[in-house]
Design an enzyme around this catalytic site. Structure first.
Site, PDB file in Angstrom:
ATOM      1  N   GLY A   1     -41.024 -60.399  15.217  1.00 28.82           N
ATOM      2  CA  GLY A   1     -42.472 -60.493  15.086  1.00 28.82           C
ATOM      3  C   GLY A   1     -43.198 -59.686  16.139  1.00 28.82           C
ATOM      4  O   GLY A   1     -44.232 -59.062  15.858  1.00 28.82           O
ATOM      5  N   ASP A   2     -42.662 -59.676  17.354  1.00 24.25           N
ATOM      6  CA  ASP A   2     -43.257 -58.867  18.420  1.00 24.25           C
ATOM      7  C   ASP A   2     -43.140 -57.380  18.092  1.00 24.25           C
ATOM      8  O   ASP A   2     -44.074 -56.608  18.313  1.00 24.25           O
ATOM      9  CB  ASP A   2     -42.564 -59.159  19.748  1.00 24.25           C
ATOM     10  CG  ASP A   2     -42.767 -60.587  20.207  1.00 24.25           C
ATOM     11  OD1 ASP A   2     -43.912 -61.047  20.227  1.00 24.25           O
ATOM     12  OD2 ASP A   2     -41.769 -61.242  20.554  1.00 24.25           O
TER      13      ASP A   2
END
Length: 450
Positions: free
Chosen positions: A249-250
């Site tokens: 997600g980062d």
């Protein structure tokens, strides 16, 4: 381009080992620890990713005055760190795994969030950003009124991507794109946590937050984009065989910011970010992180795999480090002798930027990819890992060799990394310096010929 990452920075630790028996008085496995690694997590991980991409990265965060925070500062070497004081312990998240399978996660210092102290430098850094990514991990930085005002004001002028957290603050209305995952979106919107409910959750959140667009990441299914100009669009992901999706997600949020800052159309930006997250996982994801923050090349990712394999079989891991610019006979002799001390030899190699800081703007003479290729071609070298810092301490803390070898006229006790290596029971050895053989002398000779 000045990219500013704003958010909560955590210390992530991985403890890996094997579980071959159970505790006598309880039905729980006993894990024999083989490796311990730590790295910057949360907003620190995002900053590291963007730095690894070659960008000018400024991290606006809050750090405590404790030992884990000092380790974070080391892991963030090379990132422009603009940190206020966090009047609470550093949040530390430790993942315990046995044979690669999760056993438990231990959270320390992760109690109720406390508002940090915000400095004028933090607000100025936000005001001067060319692009902003907010990495909210629910630790109260993004709830600070001054930070919110600064973010909203700058978000009206430059791309701002907000990666939210269930316990975090609402995104500011000027956010160009908000990037919750499905579970976060469902919790915030009060809907079901399934793909069928994602569109309803996204529509509800986009209206509540007032943001121009929202994308819900769906893991292996891709991402669902919702904005005012288009019908909801599902952007599929290609299949990736990954045991651990941590950090994806980062990587998605950082990549979509880069695309938007390059004036990509929103659907194209999301498409490129989905692909980037897949590439991140395919390269080993967070489990393959090196000291520079990401798997830089296969050689970097392989170094930790080699070390783990040797340890699992009861062998001895040997490591050495340096610039290795203009590989010569002295290097080869030292590397060969080092390899003879154990069952594998891993070379910790200074990155090009690190060499320039240490040796001057004219160095290195040989680029980083070529230096990696030359070293890995030697029969005595099992793997190479590149580090971006001036010294090898951060990568050593992750690699944890049994023996650390340096060539030259050092004494073991004079080396700054000695205390660190000895802290986990390792030993430090120095091998004889080969007179008349050095990179500087070789470079001078070549210059005279030229």
């Amino acid at each position: 381009m000045k990219i500013v990452v704003v958010g909560d920075t955590l210390l992530d630790e991985d403890i890996d080992g094997v579980a071959e028996r159970f505790q006598p008085d309880a039905p729980v496995p006993v894990v024999d620890v083989h490796t311990r690694r730590s790295r910057a997590g949360g907003a620190g991980l995002v900053a590291r990713m963007l730095q690894h991409d070659g960008h000018d990265v400024h991290l606006v965060t809050a750090l405590s005055a404790d030992e884990p925070a000092e380790r974070l500062r080391q892991h963030l070497d090379g990132v422009h760190l603009v940190a206020g004081l966090l009047p609470a312990p550093t949040p530390v998240k430790t993942r315990l795994r046995a044979a690669g399978q999760p056993v438990a996660r231990i959270d320390d210092g992760c109690g109720d969030p406390v508002l940090p102290h915000v400095t004028r430098e933090m607000l100025t850094t936000i005001a001067e950003a060319d692009a902003i990514i907010v990495s909210d991990y629910g630790r109260a930085l993004t709830a600070h009124p001054e930070i919110r005002v600064a973010l909203h004001r700058r978000g009206t002028q430059v791309p701002l991507v907000w990666d939210p957290h269930p316990r975090g603050a609402d995104p500011v209305p000027s956010a160009r794109l908000v990037t919750p995952n499905l579970a976060e979106a469902a919790k915030a919107a009060g809907t079901g946590a399934d793909a069928a409910a994602a569109a309803a959750a996204g529509a509800r959140l986009r209206e509540r937050w007032g943001c121009s667009a929202l994308v819900i990441t769906l893991g292996s299914e891709g991402a669902l984009l919702l904005d005012a100009d288009h019908a909801p669009a599902l952007i599929p992901a290609r299949p990736v065989d990954a045991a651990d999706a941590c950090g994806a997600g980062d990587r998605f949020a950082a990549s979509v910011l880069l695309a938007l800052a390059a004036d990509a159309e929103l659907p194209n930006a999301v498409r490129s970010a989905v692909d980037a997250a897949g590439d991140f996982l395919a390269a080993g994801g967070v489990a393959a992180l090196g000291a520079a923050g990401l798997p830089r090349a296969s050689a970097s990712a392989d170094a930790f795999t080699v070390a783990e394999r040797v340890r699992s079989s009861g062998g001895t891991v040997v490591a050495t480090g340096g610039c290795f610019d203009l590989l010569h006979a002295g290097h080869v002799r030292t590397l060969t002798a080092a390899r003879a001390l154990g069952d594998c030899l891993i070379v910790c190699l200074n990155s090009d930027d690190s060499v320039r800081r240490l040796k001057g703007p004219e160095r290195p003479l040989i680029s980083e990819p070529d230096r990696v290729e030359l070293l890995t071609a030697l029969g005595c070298v099992d793997a190479v890992v590149v580090f971006a810092e001036d010294g090898p301490q951060a990568v050593l803390d992750q690699l944890r060799p049994d023996i650390w070898v340096k060539g030259g006229d050092y004494s073991a006790q004079s080396l700054p990394e000695t205390d660190l290596v000895e802290s986990w029971g390792g030993s430090v050895l120095t091998l004889p310096y080969h007179l008349g053989r050095s990179t500087t002398a070789l470079a001078d000779a070549i210059a005279r010929v030229g």
